[in-house]
Design an enzyme around this catalytic site. Structure first.
Site, PDB file in Angstrom:
ATOM      1  N   TRP A  48       6.846  62.351 -41.494  1.00  0.00           N
ATOM      2  CA  TRP A  48       6.103  61.294 -40.652  1.00  0.00           C
ATOM      3  C   TRP A  48       5.115  62.398 -40.547  1.00  0.00           C
ATOM      4  CZ3 TRP A  48       7.993  56.946 -40.447  1.00  0.00           C
ATOM      5  CH2 TRP A  48       9.523  56.348 -40.453  1.00  0.00           C
ATOM      6  N   ASP A  89       1.991  63.034 -32.292  1.00  0.00           N
ATOM      7  CA  ASP A  89       2.816  61.696 -32.241  1.00  0.00           C
ATOM      8  C   ASP A  89       4.463  62.337 -31.675  1.00  0.00           C
ATOM      9  OD1 ASP A  89       4.890  60.360 -33.652  1.00  0.00           O
ATOM     10  OD2 ASP A  89       4.609  60.624 -35.197  1.00  0.00           O
ATOM     11  N   LYS A 135      12.417  54.100 -29.671  1.00  0.00           N
ATOM     12  CA  LYS A 135      13.064  55.464 -29.765  1.00  0.00           C
ATOM     13  C   LYS A 135      13.643  55.711 -28.784  1.00  0.00           C
ATOM     14  CE  LYS A 135      12.159  56.066 -34.602  1.00  0.00           C
ATOM     15  NZ  LYS A 135      11.035  56.586 -35.150  1.00  0.00           N
TER      16      LYS A 135
HETATM   17  C1  LIG Z   1      10.116  56.518 -36.496  1.00  0.00           C
HETATM   18  C2  LIG Z   1       8.671  57.577 -36.503  1.00  0.00           C
HETATM   19  C3  LIG Z   1       7.504  56.888 -36.889  1.00  0.00           C
HETATM   20  C4  LIG Z   1       8.173  55.568 -37.435  1.00  0.00           C
HETATM   21  O1  LIG Z   1       7.644  54.734 -36.516  1.00  0.00           O
HETATM   22  P1  LIG Z   1       6.615  53.228 -36.960  1.00  0.00           P
HETATM   23  O2  LIG Z   1       6.777  53.083 -35.431  1.00  0.00           O
HETATM   24  O3  LIG Z   1       8.524  52.609 -37.881  1.00  0.00           O
HETATM   25  O4  LIG Z   1       5.636  53.225 -37.525  1.00  0.00           O
HETATM   26  C5  LIG Z   1       6.759  57.780 -36.755  1.00  0.00           C
HETATM   27  N1  LIG Z   1       7.246  59.483 -36.775  1.00  0.00           N
HETATM   28  C6  LIG Z   1       8.384  59.549 -36.149  1.00  0.00           C
HETATM   29  C7  LIG Z   1       8.376  60.674 -34.879  1.00  0.00           C
HETATM   30  C8  LIG Z   1       9.276  58.417 -35.992  1.00  0.00           C
HETATM   31  O5  LIG Z   1       9.704  59.014 -35.481  1.00  0.00           O
END
Ligand SMILES: *Cc1c(COP(=O)(O)O)cnc(C)c1O
Length: 358
Positions: free
Chosen positions: A99, A168, A192
């Site tokens: 990511w 993030d 999540k």
């Molecule tokens: C799942 C995830 C993403 C991607 O998320 P989307 O909502 O599918 O774009 C980005 N960063 C992290 C840390 C993730 O766990």
């Protein structure tokens, strides 16, 4: 039949969030209309949006001067919106996985990206240290990924950097106390640990915006969404509602400190078993182990039994433990809504499998 859901995302939601969302789909807030069919401009939905942002502020003690947004496009759109809105000439990224790498690649469309530290040399199994003092104060911002969903590594504290900090937090927001004042911007895809897929939470310090010269399309500009209260265009109403109910559940249970204690306790149970069991071993550096995504593999001499264990677990209604293809083995995601009972079911399966094969 009860399933033990360990999927990494979308992932388990609390019974409370599911039940209240299901009810609202039938009859939303006593309006006699489904949540799926009511205008987002009604006072009833306005109340959902306002309450959801207020609750984010309350749970995380968000200081004055920050805005809370519910956007679309997932965390992946933030990989682009962050540099679009904040990157002047260069930005600094810490590379801790797939990511983070995607975020870096998007950043490159907007300027120079300095990859100051990376754990790629060991398949992202640890969090790099000692880089904070090397940050160039002239950089537009420093971007980190607080929890690496695929590799099961997590920052245990908020870094101190002489520049704006962006994180993030898609897979650990609301699982631990965060000093929001240290950040210019925090973002998280909701699927999540915040609610349902389709919404993305953004917490942004207002005074960091409006500093770059490029023309930013209206829909990709944070100020647009701040001015319009996350309703510049039709918001993902269902997803925002589920976020609200998920956050209400966190408050009912006692807030972030309680979420943090529970997360640590559940993760510790599983790590203790991984460390004890002769078949398995953890993949992340012990000091950087995540309390949200727990990654483990079988020891070399038992490698051929991995798919057998997957089937064995599945027969016990344990779902979603297959590791991401870049790590292999297993990953048990134990976000806030994960039940201790399910963690225990996985542990028992690991113990029973060990008895059969050793
Ligand atoms: C799942 C995830 C993403 C991607 O998320 P989307 O909502 O599918 O774009 C980005 N960063 C992290 C840390 C993730 O766990």
């Amino acid at each position: 039949m009860k399933k033990h859901n360990f999927y990494a995302g979308p992932s388990r939601l609390s019974d409370f969030a599911l039940k209240t969302t299901a009810e609202a789909i039938q009859d939303f807030a006593g309006t006699g209309i489904s949540l799926l069919s009511i205008s987002h401009r009604t006072p009833e939905f306005q109340d959902v949006m306002d309450s959801a942002s207020e609750l984010v502020k309350e749970l995380l003690n968000v200081p004055e001067g920050y805005s809370v947004l519910f956007l679309q496009g997932g965390a992946s759109l933030q990989f682009c919106m962050v540099p679009y809105n904040l990157l002047d000439k260069s930005a600094t990224y810490i590379n801790t996985g797939v990511w983070a790498t995607s975020a870096i690649n998007e950043g490159k469309c907007f300027g120079e990206i300095v990859e100051l530290a990376s754990s790629k040399d060991k398949n992202f199994s640890y969090i790099p240290r000692g880089w904070e003092s090397q940050v160039d104060p002239a950089t537009s911002y420093v971007h980190i990924t607080s929890n690496n969903t695929i590799y099961g590594t997590q920052y245990k504290s908020d870094p101190n950097v002489p520049a704006l900090l962006v994180s993030d937090m898609s897979s650990d927001l609301f699982s631990r106390p965060v000093d929001v004042s240290k950040y210019a911007l925090i973002y998280a895809g909701a699927q999540k640990n915040v609610g349902a897929a389709g919404a993305t939470v953004v917490i942004v310090r207002n005074d960091v915006l409006g500093k770059v010269n490029r023309c930013i399309p209206k829909i990709l500009k944070y100020q647009t969404h701040i001015e319009q209260g996350s309703m510049y265009n039709t918001p993902p109403t269902l997803a925002v509602y589920t976020c609200l109910k998920t956050l209400e559940r966190y408050r009912q249970l006692g807030g972030i400190e309680v979420m943090h204690q529970r997360a640590n306790a559940k993760a510790q149970m599983l790590y203790d078993e991984i460390d004890r069991n002769k078949l398995f071993k953890g993949t992340a550096a012990i000091e950087d182990r995540s309390n949200m995504n727990i990654c483990f593999v079988m020891n070399e001499e038992f490698k051929d039994k991995e798919s057998l264990f997957n089937d064995f677990a599945q027969a016990r209604n344990i779902l979603g433990i297959k590791g991401h293809r870049s790590v292999g083995g297993f990953r048990a995601s134990v976000y806030n809504a994960q039940r201790e009972e399910s963690v225990q079911a996985l542990i028992t399966a690991m113990q029973d499998f060990e008895k059969r094969h050793i």
